[in-house]
Design an enzyme around this catalytic site. Structure first.
Site, short mmCIF file in Angstrom:
data_model
loop_
_atom_site.label_atom_id
_atom_site.label_comp_id
_atom_site.label_asym_id
_atom_site.label_seq_id
_atom_site.Cartn_x
_atom_site.Cartn_y
_atom_site.Cartn_z
N HIS A 70 3.33 10.87 -6.83
CA HIS A 70 2.11 10.83 -7.25
C HIS A 70 1.66 9.31 -7.38
CE1 HIS A 70 4.33 10.54 -11.06
NE2 HIS A 70 3.05 9.63 -11.34
N GLU B 76 -3.99 3.43 1.65
CA GLU B 76 -4.12 3.87 3.00
C GLU B 76 -4.28 5.26 3.13
OE1 GLU B 76 -1.59 3.68 7.31
OE2 GLU B 76 -0.91 2.57 5.42
N HIS C 95 0.78 -1.14 -0.03
CA HIS C 95 0.18 0.20 -0.06
C HIS C 95 0.97 1.26 -0.02
CE1 HIS C 95 0.80 -0.52 4.23
NE2 HIS C 95 0.61 0.68 4.40
N GLU D 102 -2.07 10.31 -11.03
CA GLU D 102 -1.78 10.39 -12.64
C GLU D 102 -3.00 9.38 -13.12
OE1 GLU D 102 1.61 9.29 -15.95
OE2 GLU D 102 2.03 9.04 -13.54
#
Length: 121
Positions: free
Chosen positions: A75, A56, A7, A117
């Site tokens: 990002h 998360e 994550h 993105e």
């Protein structure tokens, strides 16, 4: 040694607003959450329902100021099934923050300013 991506974490100021944004903008849904017994934090894991990779979101009760994202060069990237539909949705939401037509991609910003993105299949 080997490793597996699990994550990435974004700290958020308004958890409900962020949950609403990620569900509407990307179709992510809450998989599980952990709440501190004293109410000092809530951690929510969001899933796309297809991959094991999770987003998360961490909310800290005592945090009142926006997070410093620096130059915001970091990002998250996602692929969408239909980029035209996604673009229209994101345009209607007013969350498109950068477009690169030469590379056929664009970015959206979440309520805390994190960039995502958007790529197509």
């Amino acid at each position: 040694m080997t490793s597996t991506f699990l994550h990435v974490n974004f700290n958020v100021l308004d958890l409900d607003r962020s949950l609403e944004f990620y569900e509407r903008a990307l179709g992510l849904t809450e998989l599980r959450r952990k709440e501190a017994p004293d109410g000092s934090f809530i951690i929510v894991f969001l899933s796309d329902g297809r991959s094991p990779y999770l987003l998360e979101l961490t909310w800290l009760r005592d945090r009142k100021e926006p997070y410093n994202l620096g130059d915001n060069e970091i990002h998250l990237a996602v692929r969408v099934e239909n980029k035209r539909e996604a673009y229209q949705l994101h345009q209607n939401m007013g969350c498109i923050c950068y477009e690169n037509k030469d590379m056929d991609l664009y970015f959206i910003a979440d309520p805390d300013g994190y960039w995502i993105e958007i790529l197509d299949r």
